[in-house]
Design a protein around this motif. Structure first.
Motif, PDB file in Angstrom:
ATOM      1  N   ASN A 107    -101.183  39.740 -61.578  1.00 11.87           N
ATOM      2  CA  ASN A 107    -101.486  40.974 -62.014  1.00 11.87           C
ATOM      3  C   ASN A 107    -101.916  40.907 -63.283  1.00 11.87           C
ATOM      4  O   ASN A 107    -102.405  41.672 -64.048  1.00 11.87           O
ATOM      5  N   ASN A 139     -89.978  43.500 -56.663  1.00 15.08           N
ATOM      6  CA  ASN A 139     -91.415  43.059 -56.954  1.00 15.08           C
ATOM      7  C   ASN A 139     -91.898  44.016 -58.145  1.00 15.08           C
ATOM      8  O   ASN A 139     -92.651  43.481 -58.994  1.00 15.08           O
ATOM      9  N   TRP A 140     -91.842  45.189 -57.793  1.00 12.44           N
ATOM     10  CA  TRP A 140     -92.375  46.075 -59.026  1.00 12.44           C
ATOM     11  C   TRP A 140     -91.838  45.958 -60.342  1.00 12.44           C
ATOM     12  O   TRP A 140     -92.492  45.897 -61.345  1.00 12.44           O
ATOM     13  N   THR A 146    -105.147  49.828 -59.759  1.00 13.67           N
ATOM     14  CA  THR A 146    -104.983  48.477 -59.905  1.00 13.67           C
ATOM     15  C   THR A 146    -106.224  47.998 -60.748  1.00 13.67           C
ATOM     16  O   THR A 146    -106.245  47.239 -61.774  1.00 13.67           O
ATOM     17  N   THR A 150     -96.999  42.494 -66.614  1.00 12.77           N
ATOM     18  CA  THR A 150     -97.967  43.375 -66.847  1.00 12.77           C
ATOM     19  C   THR A 150     -97.856  43.637 -68.575  1.00 12.77           C
ATOM     20  O   THR A 150     -98.888  43.716 -69.232  1.00 12.77           O
ATOM     21  N   VAL A 153     -97.222  51.161 -63.533  1.00 11.09           N
ATOM     22  CA  VAL A 153     -96.134  50.220 -62.942  1.00 11.09           C
ATOM     23  C   VAL A 153     -94.963  50.966 -62.834  1.00 11.09           C
ATOM     24  O   VAL A 153     -94.110  50.980 -61.832  1.00 11.09           O
ATOM     25  N   SER A 163     -90.739  43.053 -61.614  1.00  8.31           N
ATOM     26  CA  SER A 163     -91.263  41.941 -61.861  1.00  8.31           C
ATOM     27  C   SER A 163     -92.784  42.017 -62.285  1.00  8.31           C
ATOM     28  O   SER A 163     -93.356  41.311 -63.279  1.00  8.31           O
ATOM     29  N   ASN A 164     -93.714  42.948 -61.585  1.00 10.08           N
ATOM     30  CA  ASN A 164     -94.847  43.187 -62.031  1.00 10.08           C
ATOM     31  C   ASN A 164     -94.663  44.000 -63.140  1.00 10.08           C
ATOM     32  O   ASN A 164     -95.700  43.774 -64.005  1.00 10.08           O
ATOM     33  N   SER A 171     -99.228  49.058 -68.148  1.00 13.01           N
ATOM     34  CA  SER A 171     -98.048  49.138 -67.441  1.00 13.01           C
ATOM     35  C   SER A 171     -97.025  50.283 -67.214  1.00 13.01           C
ATOM     36  O   SER A 171     -96.084  50.305 -66.382  1.00 13.01           O
ATOM     37  N   GLN A 203     -95.122  38.040 -58.255  1.00 11.83           N
ATOM     38  CA  GLN A 203     -95.282  38.158 -59.273  1.00 11.83           C
ATOM     39  C   GLN A 203     -95.389  37.349 -60.446  1.00 11.83           C
ATOM     40  O   GLN A 203     -96.328  37.507 -61.483  1.00 11.83           O
TER      41      GLN A 203
END
Length: 583
Positions: free
Chosen positions: A294, A499-500, A44, A507, A76, A502-503, A73, A289
């Motif tokens: 991030n 969550n991932w 990260t 990003t 991710v 949205s991350n 990204s 997120q």
């Protein structure tokens, strides 16, 4: 551990120190598996600094914000696949093989990035690293939890979170150390393979999770491992506890009556309790997120440059502040989440986030409005040495912001005496940088020189301080407490994927938003989204502090259930309301 998530208190940490001192094998297990958290945090943090030098080395990356976003990204995106695949591997092959495969993927990705001849190859390496990160994020906490004595499990699992933030801080330090070394970003990204290799070697010498072995009917092997973990006087008691726990787990799985993922999902969504819990869990994870964290963790040095600090070295040194504050905030959260309550901590956190994102937006707006002008005279001084910006015309009044927004990718060479005086607008190239620096000037490609930079850094630090103890940790705790035990796996997985994803969205779009809307408008947009998150969290996420799993389930199934009310275990069906409670 009954009664909620594995949130450690002060007494548990003291017991943890005592037991790991008398039983060092526990510490060996935890630290070896915890390197997975370190790798997660390192990845990260490392890309935020490496991206500055990748941009300088590849013209295509310099000219394309989408390509820069994709480099960041794709890890991710890989993590989303790795987390899903890792869950299946954990159950099928065990925790230890999953960690070993995650290390192999991470090591392969680090080596690919270190020797990458083109940005496309860097992206391939990032995907490999992401797969490893996703698998490690699923497996490391699970292994630690299953190999830990029950009375200190919360403290030991919490070390995984500390190692994640520690890995982020370590990445910024390593980035700073390699700024003056030939091959800067290659070393930054490649050195990530070292802890992966160390963990790979250590895990070969460690056993499988005793719980997984017991479920595979390898009971003697599980018992042998428990004898290494527990004092002799406690072993038989723990073996019996493991047997009962596994039997209860199998019984719960049987009560669902569905074996396929879709079948379990249909069964879960048919329950009002699960729907209410899942809505709260997903909203908490997506909000975590979409408040923009991030953008800071992946693009921190870039944001520092947007604030008006041109030097890569300066940008990375100042980014250490954000990483350090994030680590401190994670520690603070451990001591306050059980005292303050999950819901209240999230709401207080969101209020601070909204405030400081607004300050950041206002700061960048002020910096843009006071950007130094572009001077025809200053620009013409460089005409014989390098290419000036093709779009610049003496007949049109330009300032530094107009220069940086030019379609052909231009940079601002500041005045040699006072950065706020008129400067030159040049086409971005290595020659332009060298020529500008040779004249003892700063070359700006992201933000413009201004007097607001330090205010932006203070607001950025305050944003991290607001985020980390609340929205940084509480959504995960809420998700570990709010689902019925029999559906915890499938619901937790859905919320983690939310969550991932949205991350990934945040990003992949941040730099494009700063180009399309401007930096100030982008932070105002995140401020508005955070305010919306504050409202939605207030009306959808209940307080689970002090409630056991069964009590949470009873609260969610009440006819008079309202998330903003505080319910107590001994309440009559109507509930006891303490105002519009945030407690």
């Amino acid at each position: 551990m009954e009664g909620g998530a594995t949130v450690a208190d002060k007494a548990e940490f003291k017991e943890c120190l005592r037991l790991t001192w008398t039983q060092p094998y526990i510490l060996q297990l935890v630290l070896s598996a915890g390197i997975g958290g370190l790798l997660f945090g390192y990845d990260t943090g490392v890309i935020s600094g490496a991206l500055l030098y990748i941009r300088d080395d590849f013209t295509a990356v310099e000219k394309s914000t989408v390509l820069r976003e994709t480099i960041v990204s794709m890890a991710v995106a890989g993590a989303i696949v790795g987390a899903g695949f890792g869950g299946w591997m954990n159950d099928k092959f065990g925790r230890k093989p999953s960690i070993l495969i995650a290390d192999a993927l991470f090591l392969a990705g680090a080596l690919i990035m270190a020797i990458a001849p083109t940005p496309v190859v860097i992206i391939v390496g990032r995907i490999f690293v992401g797969l490893g990160v996703g698998m490690a994020s699923m497996t490391a906490p699970l292994y630690i939890s299953e190999a830990s004595p029950a009375r200190i499990r919360g403290a030991l699992v919490s070390t995984n979170g500390l190692l994640i933030t520690g890995g982020q801080f370590m990445a910024y330090l390593i980035n700073l150390a390699f700024t003056r070394v030939t091959g800067t970003w290659r070393w930054m990204l490649g050195i990530a393979g070292v802890p992966a290799l160390i963990q790979f070697v250590l895990m070969w010498m460690l056993p499988e999770s005793p719980r997984w072995l017991y479920r595979q009917n390898r009971k003697e092997e599980a018992s042998a491992i428990l004898r290494k973990i527990y004092p002799a006087t406690e072993v038989e008691q723990e073996i019996d506890a493991l047997r009962r726990s596994v039997e209860d787990e199998i019984q719960l799985e049987g009560s669902i009556g569905e074996q396929s993922l879709l079948g379990k999902l249909r069964k879960a969504l048919s329950s009002k309790v699960v729907r209410r819990g899942l809505m709260a869990g997903i909203i908490a994870q997506v909000a975590q997120q979409f408040v923009g964290i991030n953008t800071v963790m992946y693009y921190s040095p870039t944001i520092v440059q947007l604030a008006g600090f041109a030097s890569n070295n300066t940008a990375m040194a100042l980014s250490l502040i954000t990483s350090g504050l994030n680590a401190v905030g994670s520690i603070v959260s451990m001591f306050f989440v059980d005292r303050t309550g999950r819901r209240r901590l999230m709401l207080i956190s969101l209020v601070g986030i909204v405030l400081w994102l607004g300050v950041l937006g206002g700061t960048f707006l002020g910096a843009a409005n006071h950007a130094p002008p572009v001077s025809q005279l200053e620009t013409q001084q460089f005409a014989n040495q390098t290419q000036t910006c093709p779009e610049f015309s003496p007949s049109v009044s330009w300032n530094c912001m107009n220069c940086l927004k030019a379609e052909s990718t231009c940079g601002f060479c500041a005045h040699d005496g006072n950065k706020l005086l008129p400067g030159a607008c040049l086409a971005v190239s290595e020659a332009s940088r060298r020529t500008c620096h040779a004249d003892h000037r700063e070359f700006y490609t992201e933000g413009c020189p201004n007097n607001f930079g330090w205010l932006a850094l203070i607001a950025l630090g305050a944003y991290i301080v607001s985020y980390s103890p609340g929205m940084g940790t509480v959504p995960w705790i809420v998700n570990s407490e709010i689902y019925p035990l029999r559906f915890r796996g499938v619901c937790g997985g859905i919320a983690a994927v939310a969550n991932w994803v949205s991350n990934l969205i945040v990003t992949q779009t941040f730099l494009s938003l700063t180009k399309a809307l401007g930096t100030s408008a982008t932070f105002f947009l995140f401020c508005a989204i955070s305010f919306l998150a504050l409202v939605v969290v207030f009306f959808t996420v209940p307080e689970t502090k002090g409630l056991q799993f069964e009590e949470v389930e009873k609260m969610l199934e009440r006819k008079d259930y309202k998330p903003w009310k505080r319910y107590y275990p001994d309440d009559p069906p109507k509930g006891r309301e303490i105002g519009l409670a945030v407690a």
